[in-house]
Design a protein around this motif. Structure first.
Motif, PDB file in Angstrom:
ATOM      1  N   TYR A 185      54.002  74.732  11.449  1.00  0.00           N
ATOM      2  CA  TYR A 185      54.870  75.095  12.568  1.00  0.00           C
ATOM      3  C   TYR A 185      54.251  76.241  13.377  1.00  0.00           C
ATOM      4  O   TYR A 185      54.217  76.188  14.624  1.00  0.00           O
ATOM      5  N   THR A 188      51.579  75.385  15.854  1.00  0.00           N
ATOM      6  CA  THR A 188      51.990  74.900  17.174  1.00  0.00           C
ATOM      7  C   THR A 188      52.339  76.040  18.126  1.00  0.00           C
ATOM      8  O   THR A 188      52.435  75.823  19.340  1.00  0.00           O
ATOM      9  N   LYS A 196      44.209  79.272  15.967  1.00  0.00           N
ATOM     10  CA  LYS A 196      44.497  77.931  15.454  1.00  0.00           C
ATOM     11  C   LYS A 196      43.548  77.556  14.319  1.00  0.00           C
ATOM     12  O   LYS A 196      43.964  76.985  13.302  1.00  0.00           O
ATOM     13  N   ASN A 366      60.983  71.306  16.067  1.00  0.00           N
ATOM     14  CA  ASN A 366      59.774  71.397  15.250  1.00  0.00           C
ATOM     15  C   ASN A 366      60.009  72.264  14.020  1.00  0.00           C
ATOM     16  O   ASN A 366      59.563  71.926  12.906  1.00  0.00           O
TER      17      ASN A 366
END
Length: 444
Positions: A185, A188, A196, A366
């Motif tokens: 999660y 994102t 990332k 999400n």
């Protein structure tokens, strides 16, 4: 040096907690989940950091009464209060009333601060602070354990921090299984490419550390978690390819003794540890049938096993969240506990459906999906561990409640995104006019 750093961080945060009590929530979760003071070698190991933070946070909430911190009333939170009350009731009728007080106090501290956390989760940023804190607190040991596994070739087991809920190899493995969906999660949310990559690497190291714990229950939980994670994913093709590439590599990397350990799942009748757990489960079953309110805390001793276990001399802990609740709090306690889990799951499903029409609430959907995946891993892996009072699932429950309330509040002011029907015919383009027609129109 570590003791000094942790002490400075905790006491340095106290003035900020008085200004913003939500910071106290972050510090409490960090101290209670990560237990950084256990990584020191001096006075910090026994220092009451958690109590200091808890008292400061509650005092800050009282002095900031104008902010109106209220306990949310939802089916989940009401059931949670019922579970707390029921545990107090069963404690009053415990088999060993003179022995239960330390455990009762410990459990009530966890439940009490969970109530405080629920009152402090008011905005999206607060929910994401909670998720970040849980991920950093457990992910630290996962990254550390993953690097250790790479260096040792998986020859040695990964263990958790001593003196905590997750100090055992089985417990830290399950905690890491629960953390991986939360990391996904956060993946994102971060935008920088190196952030990332770091999050993706952390997920892989946590998965490797969980495997290197040699925990059979965690292996089963990971299979269930990854399967449901794929089902919940919006990009099933990419995630499926990633799993197909990474899982076989991880399994081949693990040494022969790891595969021998996992293979004993099919031969549990010859495994003394597995049979000891089953003996403890039968003890809890017979105890709950004999005593409607269960035996209360501290029932895992020779006296109780002599009364209720098929093999009296084989004394084991419950090794199951379900049989732990059943033995300690009876059938009524188990019914409330299961209801709490089901309602939390349904709250997540409601968040997903209610947030779907709004682009601004995509984060909520999400988050709910990943929290559901995390809690599923706990529900499966917890069937083999005594982690009923592990605080992280209750914090995720609080995050789910807060997110649902935020979604319902935001829906009142947001405009739904337009629904596109792929089968609907495209509208006709506007009629084009010739230059002569436009000139006549302008002249007229």
């Amino acid at each position: 040096m570590r003791d000094v750093i942790i002490t400075l961080l905790v006491f340095g945060s106290l003035p900020y907690i008085f200004k913003r009590p939500s910071i106290g929530m972050v510090m409490w979760i960090w101290i209670s989940v990560m237990n950084p003071h256990t990584q020191g070698w001096g006075f910090a190991r026994e220092f009451p950091f958690a109590a200091i933070i808890a008292v400061t946070t509650v005092a800050a909430m009282v002095t900031n009464a104008h902010r109106k911190y209220r306990y949310p009333l939802t089916p989940v939170t009401i059931t949670f209060l019922a579970f707390i009350a029921y545990m107090c009731l069963t404690a009053a009728f415990a088999i060993h009333p003179d022995q239960i007080m330390p455990q009762l106090i410990k459990v009530m501290k966890i439940m009490g601060m969970t109530i405080v956390v629920m009152m402090l989760l008011r905005k999206r940023k607060h929910v994401e602070w909670l998720i970040w804190t849980v991920v950093v607190s457990i992910g630290f040991y996962g990254v550390k354990g993953g690097i250790f596994t790479l260096r040792s070739g998986g020859q040695y087991r990964v263990w958790g921090p001593i003196g905590t809920f997750i100090d055992g190899n089985n417990e830290i493995a399950l905690a890491l299984v629960m953390t991986i969906p939360l990391m996904l999660y956060l993946y994102t949310l971060v935008t920088h490419k190196w952030a990332k990559r770091a999050m993706l690497l952390s997920m892989l190291l946590c998965a490797l550390a969980s495997l290197a714990s040699y925990s059979r229950g965690a292996a089963i939980a990971m299979v269930a978690m990854l399967t449901f994670l794929w089902l919940k994913s919006r990009n099933k093709a990419m995630l499926g390819i990633l799993l197909v590439l990474c899982v076989p590599v991880a399994l081949v990397f693990m040494p022969e003794q790891w595969h021998a350990r996992i293979d004993t799942i099919d031969e549990y009748e010859q495994d003394m540890s597995a049979m000891g757990r089953i003996n403890a489960w039968w003890m809890a079953f017979h105890l709950a049938n004999d005593r409607p309110l269960g035996g209360g805390f501290e029932i895992y001793d020779s006296h109780v096993f002599q009364l209720y276990a098929p093999i009296p001399e084989d004394v084991h802990a419950a090794h199951s969240i379900y049989f732990q609740v059943l033995g300690e709090h009876g059938w009524g306690g188990l019914a409330i506990y299961l209801t709490l889990g089901i309602l939390t799951w349904l709250a997540g499903s409601r968040i997903i459906s209610r947030s779907a029409p709004f682009a601004e609430l995509a984060w909520a959907g999400n988050l709910a999906r990943m929290v559901q995946v995390s809690l599923l891993g706990f529900a499966v892996g917890g069937a083999f561990l005594s982690l009923t009072y592990f605080d992280v699932p209750y914090y995720l429950m609080a995050a789910m409640v807060a997110t649902q309330l935020i979604v319902e509040r935001e829906r009142k002011v947001l405009v739904p995104k337009p629904l596109i029907n792929p089968l609907a015919p495209e509208p006709d383009p506007p009629d084009e006019k010739t230059p002569e027609e436009e000139l006549r129109h302008e002249t007229a």
